[in-house]
Design an enzyme around this catalytic site. Structure first.
Site, short mmCIF file in Angstrom:
data_model
loop_
_atom_site.label_atom_id
_atom_site.label_comp_id
_atom_site.label_asym_id
_atom_site.label_seq_id
_atom_site.Cartn_x
_atom_site.Cartn_y
_atom_site.Cartn_z
N GLU A 153 10.00 66.89 91.66
CA GLU A 153 8.61 67.11 91.26
C GLU A 153 7.81 67.38 92.53
O GLU A 153 8.37 67.47 93.60
CB GLU A 153 8.09 65.88 90.50
CG GLU A 153 8.87 65.65 89.20
CD GLU A 153 8.33 64.52 88.33
OE1 GLU A 153 7.61 63.65 88.84
OE2 GLU A 153 8.66 64.51 87.13
N ASN A 173 4.89 50.78 86.30
CA ASN A 173 4.56 50.23 87.63
C ASN A 173 3.29 50.83 88.24
O ASN A 173 2.49 50.12 88.85
CB ASN A 173 5.75 50.33 88.59
CG ASN A 173 6.21 51.74 88.81
OD1 ASN A 173 6.05 52.60 87.94
ND2 ASN A 173 6.77 52.00 89.95
N CYS A 216 9.14 52.30 92.92
CA CYS A 216 10.50 52.85 93.06
C CYS A 216 10.83 53.14 94.52
O CYS A 216 11.99 53.20 94.89
CB CYS A 216 10.64 54.10 92.21
SG CYS A 216 9.40 55.34 92.60
N GLU A 270 13.19 61.18 87.11
CA GLU A 270 12.87 60.42 88.33
C GLU A 270 13.25 58.98 88.03
O GLU A 270 12.58 58.32 87.24
CB GLU A 270 11.37 60.50 88.64
CG GLU A 270 10.85 61.90 88.90
CD GLU A 270 11.31 62.48 90.22
OE1 GLU A 270 11.81 61.72 91.07
OE2 GLU A 270 11.19 63.70 90.39
P1 NDP Z 1 12.13 52.24 81.55
O1 NDP Z 1 13.23 53.22 81.76
O2 NDP Z 1 12.40 51.03 80.78
O3 NDP Z 1 10.91 52.94 80.82
C1 NDP Z 1 10.26 54.10 81.31
C2 NDP Z 1 9.54 54.77 80.14
O4 NDP Z 1 10.52 55.23 79.21
C3 NDP Z 1 8.64 53.83 79.34
O5 NDP Z 1 7.56 54.55 78.84
C4 NDP Z 1 9.56 53.39 78.22
O6 NDP Z 1 8.86 52.92 77.12
C5 NDP Z 1 10.27 54.69 77.93
N1 NDP Z 1 11.56 54.55 77.24
C6 NDP Z 1 12.36 53.47 77.16
N2 NDP Z 1 13.45 53.76 76.41
C7 NDP Z 1 13.34 55.06 76.03
C8 NDP Z 1 14.14 55.94 75.26
N3 NDP Z 1 15.28 55.55 74.71
N4 NDP Z 1 13.72 57.20 75.07
C9 NDP Z 1 12.57 57.63 75.62
N5 NDP Z 1 11.75 56.84 76.34
C10 NDP Z 1 12.14 55.57 76.56
O7 NDP Z 1 11.57 51.94 82.99
P2 NDP Z 1 10.45 50.89 83.37
O8 NDP Z 1 9.21 51.18 82.58
O9 NDP Z 1 11.07 49.54 83.31
O10 NDP Z 1 10.12 51.30 84.88
C11 NDP Z 1 10.85 50.84 85.94
C12 NDP Z 1 11.86 51.85 86.40
O11 NDP Z 1 11.23 53.08 86.71
C13 NDP Z 1 12.56 51.42 87.67
O12 NDP Z 1 13.94 51.66 87.55
C14 NDP Z 1 11.95 52.32 88.72
O13 NDP Z 1 12.79 52.54 89.83
C15 NDP Z 1 11.73 53.56 87.95
N6 NDP Z 1 10.73 54.39 88.63
C16 NDP Z 1 11.14 55.55 89.24
C17 NDP Z 1 10.24 56.32 89.94
C18 NDP Z 1 10.66 57.60 90.59
O14 NDP Z 1 9.78 58.40 90.88
N7 NDP Z 1 11.94 57.84 90.83
C19 NDP Z 1 8.83 55.91 90.07
C20 NDP Z 1 8.52 54.70 89.37
C21 NDP Z 1 9.44 53.97 88.69
P3 NDP Z 1 8.71 51.29 76.93
O15 NDP Z 1 7.97 50.81 78.11
O16 NDP Z 1 7.95 51.17 75.69
O17 NDP Z 1 10.11 50.76 76.84
#
Ligand code: NDP
Length: 478
Positions: free
Chosen positions: A459, A149, A281, A247
């Site tokens: 963080e 995002n 988020c 996070e």
């Molecule tokens: P995901 O959990 O799908 O992915 C986050 C990252 O993790 C990506 O790089 C993804 O790779 C990777 N990933 C996916 N599966 C695995 C695994 N099994 N092991 C290790 N890494 C993995 O989230 P999104 O990218 O869809 O992001 C949206 C989410 O992030 C929302 O829920 C949002 O709320 C949260 N978010 C939270 C924030 C916070 O600070 N609390 C800030 C911003 C977002 P790939 O893309 O290749 O699947």
């Protein structure tokens, strides 16, 4: 067609598999680049580079680390136009917004560059007969995994403190938005970051992300992403006793009291609902409005959204760009259908849109829904798109109960001119970040993170510096 490569040991290299995955421009739906389909062999190569670089990097003076990280910040600023354009094409967000986020990525590097110079440890005297001091040392090789995002902003939020504290990093950006992380490698070389200190591996989360988390010698994982992914990562990291910062998602309430500054509260709610297509988020997705101003507030949102500009992210008048991927676009539309089945009334939006010239892109009209019960899926589950629900309330206690009735606990914003009420609600709400009469106002020194299923750990500021450090107590008998 751009070919993205991994960045390992200061060099751009192809994946061991020789395979690539498609990367799409969400505003047009067209494939415009390919990214490495990396696997455990690439993680191993990155690990070797990082572990070879570690000894020299941990011995590098904090002043030298400051100079290099600060130079990265300067280069990001100098290349803002190019990076922002890349981010906008890759993610779908408006270019004007991407520019501010690239500035914030530079600020992350600058902030943690200066933190490297200021990082200190404590000492404790024991009534004159002993003294304790704390040694802080880097952990070693750490993994940083970030979502799609706010691609460069969230990646830099992790790797800057990891590098500032003397760790070497293996980073994995989201497979959906790899472009600015790809460009960062070159910037790090220009800034003089030694080879192997930062390695960036691209590919599928469930494959190469998983390999990073599972690698027995990568001792800490800083992850930002979805709650289910976080849960999965914890099951792999916890048995190996890795340090873990998670996070995760949010379902954040905006609590609007009748005594608020109406214009400010309403305009900021519009922003917190739909900035970055609602894909932040911290976006407020549950709008709780005190009954005396409920209809006025609702009417304001509906009226404003009639003139909302959705379309080409590169145009400066565009308020909302494209949804990041086709899969996510379908997921958001499915939630809108669920809302209808749950008895929700769509007040605005509720459907995909096809801007002229961008008919194959993934756009959704900003959507406002009312009449949903508190336990409906659309009031409980994170949609992470331009969809908000409106719910009326009568008393402070009712507002608080509604706000806290969620598995998530990331952020909230409270709108009232009554200072006593604001502080009282802020102290009793279960979330990690509370804004009073504002939203998304961030000071990088403050703790950042969520309660409940929104995450584990904090963080920001010294929290991030401490997370990426081992702390050792040394006790000297006098
Ligand atoms: P995901 O959990 O799908 O992915 C986050 C990252 O993790 C990506 O790089 C993804 O790779 C990777 N990933 C996916 N599966 C695995 C695994 N099994 N092991 C290790 N890494 C993995 O989230 P999104 O990218 O869809 O992001 C949206 C989410 O992030 C929302 O829920 C949002 O709320 C949260 N978010 C939270 C924030 C916070 O600070 N609390 C800030 C911003 C977002 P790939 O893309 O290749 O699947």
């Amino acid at each position: 067609m751009i070919t993205i490569q991994n960045f390992i040991n200061g060099t751009y290299v192809p994946p061991k598999s020789g395979e690539y995955l498609p990367n799409y421009n969400p505003s047009t739906g067209a494939k415009y680049s390919v990214i490495p389909d990396s696997d455990s062999r690439d993680v191993e190569e990155a690990y070797l580079a990082a572990s070879n670089a570690f000894d020299a990097w941990q011995k590098t003076s904090s002043e030298k680390r400051f100079i290099i990280l600060n130079r990265i910040a300067e280069l990001i600023d100098e290349q803002n136009d190019k990076l922002a354009l890349s981010e906008s094409i890759d993610q779908g967000k408006p270019l004007w917004l991407a520019k501010t986020e690239i500035t914030r990525a530079a600020q992350n590097f600058r902030f943690f560059a200066t933190a490297a110079m200021q990082f200190q440890s404590d000492s404790h005297a024991m009534e004159g007969h002993a003294i304790n001091y704390t040694l802080k040392t880097p952990i070693g090789v750490v993994g940083c995994i970030s979502p799609w995002n706010l691609p460069l902003y969230l990646l830099s939020w992790k790797i800057a403190p990891a590098l500032a504290t003397g760790n070497c990093v293996i980073a994995k950006p989201s497979e959906i938005t790899p472009m600015t992380a790809f460009l960062l490698g070159e910037i790090c070389n220009q800034a003089g970051l030694p080879k192997g200190v930062l390695n960036i591996v691209h590919g599928l989360g469930k494959k190469v992300g998983n390999d990073i988390v599972a690698h027995s010698k990568i001792k800490a994982i800083s992850f930002t992403g979805g709650t289910n992914t976080g849960k999965h990562i914890a099951t792999i990291a916890a048995p190996q006793f890795k340090k873990l910062s998670l996070e995760l998602g949010g379902k954040n309430p905006n609590i609007i009291f009748a005594d608020c500054d109406f214009e400010k509260a309403a305009r900021e709610t519009l922003r917190s609902s739909f900035l970055n297509q609602g894909e932040i988020c911290l976006c407020g997705s549950r709008i709780l409005i005190q009954r005396p101003i409920y209809n006025k507030f609702k009417a304001f949102l509906i009226e404003e959204l009639k003139h909302y500009t959705i379309g080409d992210p590169l145009l400066k008048e565009t308020q909302m760009g494209a949804i990041v991927s086709h899969e996510h676009f379908e997921k958001i539309l499915a939630y809108i259908e669920i809302a209808k089945q749950e008895g929700g009334s769509i007040l605005s939006g509720g459907q995909a849109v096809k801007p002229i010239g961008f008919e194959n892109g993934w756009y959704i009209a900003p959507t406002v829904i009312e009449n949903l019960s508190q336990n409906s899926r659309c009031n409980q589950e994170e949609i992470f798109g331009p969809v908000v629900t409106l719910t009326p309330f009568d008393s402070d206690e009712e507002a608080l109960a509604l706000a806290n009735d969620s598995n998530y606990g990331l952020a909230a914003s409270i709108w009232t001119e009554n200072i006593k009420r604001a502080h009282s609600i802020a102290s009793r709400i279960s979330c990690g970040v509370v804004w009073i009469n504002c939203w998304l106002l961030r000071d990088l020194r403050t703790p950042f993170g969520g309660m409940k299923q929104s995450g584990v750990g904090r963080e920001g500021g010294w929290n991030a510096m401490n997370f990426f450090s081992e702390q050792k107590n040394v006790c000297v008998k006098l």
